[in-house]
Scaffold this active site. Structure first.
Site, PDB file in Angstrom:
ATOM      1  N   HIS A 211       0.825  -1.212   0.000  1.00  0.00           N
ATOM      2  CA  HIS A 211       0.000   0.000   0.000  1.00  0.00           C
ATOM      3  C   HIS A 211       0.851   1.250   0.000  1.00  0.00           C
ATOM      4  O   HIS A 211       0.575   2.213  -0.711  1.00  0.00           O
ATOM      5  CB  HIS A 211      -0.832   0.045   1.287  1.00  0.00           C
ATOM      6  CG  HIS A 211      -2.006  -0.843   1.214  1.00  0.00           C
ATOM      7  ND1 HIS A 211      -2.689  -1.248   2.322  1.00  0.00           N
ATOM      8  CD2 HIS A 211      -2.606  -1.409   0.173  1.00  0.00           C
ATOM      9  CE1 HIS A 211      -3.676  -2.013   1.951  1.00  0.00           C
ATOM     10  NE2 HIS A 211      -3.646  -2.133   0.650  1.00  0.00           N
TER      11      HIS A 211
ATOM     12  N   GLU B 213       0.401 -13.024 -21.641  1.00  0.00           N
ATOM     13  CA  GLU B 213       1.257 -13.074 -20.449  1.00  0.00           C
ATOM     14  C   GLU B 213       1.790 -14.478 -20.221  1.00  0.00           C
ATOM     15  O   GLU B 213       2.738 -14.688 -19.477  1.00  0.00           O
ATOM     16  CB  GLU B 213       0.460 -12.676 -19.202  1.00  0.00           C
ATOM     17  CG  GLU B 213      -0.265 -11.368 -19.335  1.00  0.00           C
ATOM     18  CD  GLU B 213      -1.000 -10.996 -18.069  1.00  0.00           C
ATOM     19  OE1 GLU B 213      -0.432 -10.259 -17.260  1.00  0.00           O
ATOM     20  OE2 GLU B 213      -2.161 -11.451 -17.897  1.00  0.00           O
TER      21      GLU B 213
ATOM     22  N   ASP C 273       4.276 -10.419 -16.295  1.00  0.00           N
ATOM     23  CA  ASP C 273       4.028 -11.850 -16.113  1.00  0.00           C
ATOM     24  C   ASP C 273       4.734 -12.684 -17.167  1.00  0.00           C
ATOM     25  O   ASP C 273       5.284 -13.736 -16.865  1.00  0.00           O
ATOM     26  CB  ASP C 273       2.516 -12.130 -16.118  1.00  0.00           C
ATOM     27  CG  ASP C 273       1.921 -11.872 -14.743  1.00  0.00           C
ATOM     28  OD1 ASP C 273       2.522 -12.330 -13.752  1.00  0.00           O
ATOM     29  OD2 ASP C 273       0.891 -11.195 -14.653  1.00  0.00           O
TER      30      ASP C 273
ATOM     31  N   CYS D 210       1.496  -3.565 -22.358  1.00  0.00           N
ATOM     32  CA  CYS D 210       1.029  -2.805 -21.195  1.00  0.00           C
ATOM     33  C   CYS D 210       1.781  -3.201 -19.924  1.00  0.00           C
ATOM     34  O   CYS D 210       1.479  -2.717 -18.850  1.00  0.00           O
ATOM     35  CB  CYS D 210      -0.476  -2.996 -20.989  1.00  0.00           C
ATOM     36  SG  CYS D 210      -0.932  -4.680 -20.596  1.00  0.00           S
TER      37      CYS D 210
END
Ligand code: PEP
Ligand code: MG
Length: 860
Positions: free
Chosen positions: A482, A719, A743, A790
């Site tokens: 976070h 991916e 990935d 991306c």
């Protein structure tokens, strides 16, 4: 006289001690015994006994048998220098163990590659014992009879590890000499053995004092157990004939390194060591470990970590390492302690509410903290301890730590981050119990501060005034925590997982933080500081200039159109991305809407968020990725079966197809966004065309139910290596393809993207990844499909010419880099990109590829 047979503590090749590649062990200076070259990664107890000490570097452990023999188990040669990296202790000092109990586990690859040897020693280190029957020169299994120890007589025999009670023994003569320890790894086995060899024949006593502890200088175990570190001030005390001379000569030996290299400047570092104002003591000493004296000016140190938020900064360090609150175990009774705890919890809840008001865009994070605080198990656990007579502090800390440790042990990076949240709460509640107000966070920072902490927590970042925080370095933490998300939102270069050496950086020290390389340079020379400042200023100026044209279309120097989109995570990211020049959103990571909640967002909630993002993009395309949870992104309210290797299990589209209602609600929410043509749906982790066809069937059904006439584009993320290899098949059923290099790289290289040990090699420019990208583009071309990228490499300027050269026509990058990326692409020519990309495919490593790119575009 007793004899006990020790069991082999490891499986592997058993060998005589004389073959160990460490002279102190080979010559029997440390003790007598044998060695094993291990084939397993767990050290087990060779006997029933008591753990006398686990070395602070966790590479060695001593077990005392009932007959008093002290068995030193030392993993590898020169492993103390790893400072605990790669080792996990499973026992604590003073703990009783049985034969075969797990003592220490270790990462064989890491230790094997960093230490001189993995050969591990089992030696009896105290006097009065002999060893025979070593079962060596053979393959041995853990638990096999390994050697026999003779001597000692009972439980109280042989306890020389403790310091003698008094230095006034002998003829009354005493001597003393202070000395600074110049050995990098402290008094570990080798120097301890040398010290014992030097004192053994002395008829009196010699003790070594360090901080408030002392050890008998005739005991290897006691000396190792002192936990000494480079720069420690030691006092050598002798009692007996010629005591002063003895103390002097031992001190001189220590100054000479006792066979280990002497680290120059150790005394200067010791002199710079500032005594802490109120000596904080760890509440659970066994769990804490010390790391060494502060680095001193002139001592240029480079700490390596993991990239979290890119960018460079120069600044002065502000330390925010958690001071350890003194926690008293005994409470004043349930009537007093329970209300205290409840009041403190209320106080923390109020603080969290205020933080959420100050940072409304991150309210979900503070809400998640509140929910953790509401967890009944946490409160019940603490109240049970209070009822057993403990203090509120002790009870809260114990329960919070137990839960945090349990979460951290789940080997799941996101759970480990929840553990960090719990540790944050542990401190917040202890602070509230101490009567102090909430931590002021980083609100008072001087500008240009680089904050170093064990872990920056979301609550720390609440209310940091813009521009004050130049960089963040964390000893621990993960790149997806976070706090890192918040740091990225603030645009603050951040490096995580620097290790505990970060604690040695003193307050105010000048540092360079390099979020592009994952490094922290402490006390850099003046010319490095100046050069970095110039580079940062030049970069900022260039970016400002690039922003002037960033809203224009992106065309290469030869006119080829390349679209540059932004990766977004939440509504508040969208307007900034447009300002940076994003031509749309190429990846909306919808997980952010689903995480940090106790239940899935409803279709309406989702629709509202997607619509707001579409509105902020003012008609530009919006590619919404369907939920990519599972693996490193678990949802608390979506119980998926526990998996051995979740990254290879239920994640991405596999979860969507298993939980069709979740996926359908999301599809409906996307279909409702207006104007109808603006959204595209993108599906993560596609491995086969059938998965995309299944999603398409759902889309068509939901479209019919909603009465929406307009079709919607449906794309597949590439991916999974199989998807890249069969892009011609997937392209037949997909409207567009978008390569997720994060990935794809982890699966092609078989390197976990969350594992700090392989982070340095996890490079999407590896020729193996580039070859797959080329295959994916070629496959897509057979159906004339657009191929975007991306993943993280779309934000890497070095990757841009290669991706373009391989046929990618759309890049979706992190908003902060878009202006610079577009400006760079405008300088490129397709023929150069193709030539360099072709050459890159014929190299052997990502480093070679990067060199090729650097040669072709030296300004990068
Ligand atoms: C990727 O894997 O490259 C990607 C864009 O998806 P994520 O990083 O969200 O897994
Ligand atoms: Mg991905």
């Amino acid at each position: 006289m007793t004899a006990i047979t020790l069991a082999a503590p490891l499986a592997g090749w058993a060998m005589p001690l004389s073959e160990v590649p460490d002279p102190a062990f080979a010559q029997g200076l440390v003790g007598t015994g044998m060695a094993i070259d291990p084939t397993v990664n767990e050290l087990r107890s060779p006997c029933d006994g008591t753990v006398l000490s686990i070395h602070r570097a966790r590479h060695a452990c001593t077990v005392r048998t009932a007959s008093g023999a002290e068995i030193l188990l030392h993993l590898g040669v020169d492993t103390v220098g790893l400072n605990g990296e790669g080792f996990t202790a499973h026992v604590q000092d003073g703990q009783s163990v049985k034969t075969g109990d797990r003592l220490i586990s270790f990462d064989m690859n890491l230790v094997g590659s960093r230490a001189q040897s993995l050969v591990s020693m089992m030696v009896v280190v105290n006097d009065g014992y002999t060893v025979d029957g070593q079962s060596v020169n053979r393959e041995i299994a853990a638990g096999d009879a390994a050697m026999t120890v003779h001597g000692g007589s009972g439980a109280d025999a042989g306890l020389p590890a403790a310091a003698p009670d008094s230095e006034e023994d002998g003829d009354g003569e005493t001597g003393e000499r202070a000395v600074v320890l110049p050995i990098a790894s402290g008094l570990h086995a080798r120097p301890a053995a040398a010290l014992v060899a030097a004192t053994k024949a002395y008829p009196g006593t010699v003790t070594i004092h360090c901080r408030d502890r002392r050890a008998n200088a005739k005991s290897v175990v006691a000396l190792m157990g002192l936990g000494t570190m480079l720069g420690d001030r030691l006092t050598v005390r002798a009692a007996g004939p010629g005591a002063q001379d003895m103390a002097e000569s031992i001190a001189v030996l220590i100054e000479g390194g006792l066979g280990d290299p002497v680290v120059p400047g150790a005394s200067a570092a010791a002199a710079a060591q500032v005594a802490p104002a109120a000596t904080p003591i760890p509440a659970q000493p066994a769990a804490e470990e010390e790391v060494g004296p502060p680095f001193a000016p002139g001592e240029e140190v480079l700490l390596k970590g993991t990239i979290a938020v890119p960018g460079q900064a120069v600044g002065a360090v502000v330390r925010r390492f958690r001071s350890i609150v003194r926690v008293v175990e005994q409470g004043a009774g349930e009537q007093v302690e329970e209300p205290r705890l409840r009041r403190a919890l209320e106080q923390v809840v109020a603080n969290l509410t205020q933080s959420a008001q100050r940072m409304p865009e991150h309210a979900a994070i503070f809400q998640a903290h509140r929910e953790l605080l509401d967890d009944p198990e946490l409160l019940d656990g603490a109240l049970a301890d209070i009822r057993a007579g403990k203090s509120a502090e002790w009870s809260w800390q114990r329960t919070a730590r137990l839960q945090a440790d349990a979460l951290a042990a789940l080997a799941d990076p996101r759970m480990a981050e929840r553990a960090a949240d719990l540790r944050d709460l542990e401190q917040q509640v202890l602070t509230a119990l101490s009567g102090k107000g909430p931590d002021v966070g980083l609100a008072e920072l001087p500008s240009g501060s680089i904050v170093l902490a064990d872990e920056i927590l979301p609550s720390d970042l609440a209310g940091v005034p813009a521009g004050r925080l130049a960089g963040i370095g964390m000893a621990h933490g993960g790149p997806t925590s976070h706090a890192v998300i918040l740091a990225a939102a603030l645009g603050v270069p951040t490096v995580v997982a620097l290790g505990r050496q970060a604690e040695r950086v003193p307050d105010g020290a000048p540092v360079v933080i390099d979020g592009n390389r994952g490094e922290l340079l402490v006390f850099p020379p003046e010319d490095t500081l100046a050069a970095t400042r110039t580079a940062v200023a030049a970069r900022t100026a260039r970016r400002e200039e690039n922003r002037l044209t960033s809203r224009e279309d992106c065309r290469m120097a030869d006119g080829t159109r390349i679209e540059v989109f932004a990766n977004l995570g939440r509504v508040s990211d969208a307007p900034g991305a447009v300002v940076e020049g994003a031509e749309g959103c190429g990846l909306l990571r919808t997980e952010f809407l689903f995480l940090e909640r106790q239940s899935a967002p409803t279709e309406d909630e989702q629709y509202q968020q997607y619509q707001q993002i579409a509105d902020a993009l003012e008609g530009r395309p919006l590619v919404i990725r369907t939920l990519d949870v599972g693996g490193d992104k678990p949802l608390s309210y979506l119980p998926l079966p526990k998996e051995e290797n979740p990254v290879l299990g239920l994640r991405g589209v596999r979860v969507g197809l298993r939980e069709p209602e979740l996926l359908r609600a999301q599809i409906r929410a996307i279909l409702r966004v207006k104007p109808a043509g603006v959204c595209r749906i993108m599906v993560p982790m596609i491995a086969s065309p059938s998965e995309l066809q299944a999603v398409r069937a759902m889309v068509d059904e939901e479209r019919a139910k909603l009465g929406r006439a307009e079709p919607i584009e449906l794309g597949a993320m590439i991916e999974v290596p199989a998807a890249a290899l069969t892009a011609d098949r997937i392209g037949a059923v997909a409207d567009f393809l978008s390569i997720g290099t994060n990935d794809l790289t982890q699966y092609v290289l078989a390197m976990d993207r969350g594992n700090p040990h392989v982070a340095a090699q996890l490079d999407a420019l590896h020729p193996g990844v580039l070859r797959l990208i080329r295959l994916a583009v070629m496959g897509a071309k057979t159906h004339d499909r657009v191929v975007a990228v991306c993943g993280g490499s779309a934000s890497d300027p070095m990757a841009a010419p290669l991706l373009i050269g391989l046929g990618v026509t759309e890049l979706s990058a992190t908003p902060a880099v878009i202006a610079d990326l577009k400006a760079f692409i405008r300088t490129l020519r397709m023929e150069d990109c193709r030539r360099v990309a072709e050459a890159a495919l014929g190299t052997d490593s990502a480093d070679e590829v990067r060199r090729l790119v650097a040669e072709a575009w030296p300004a990068l």
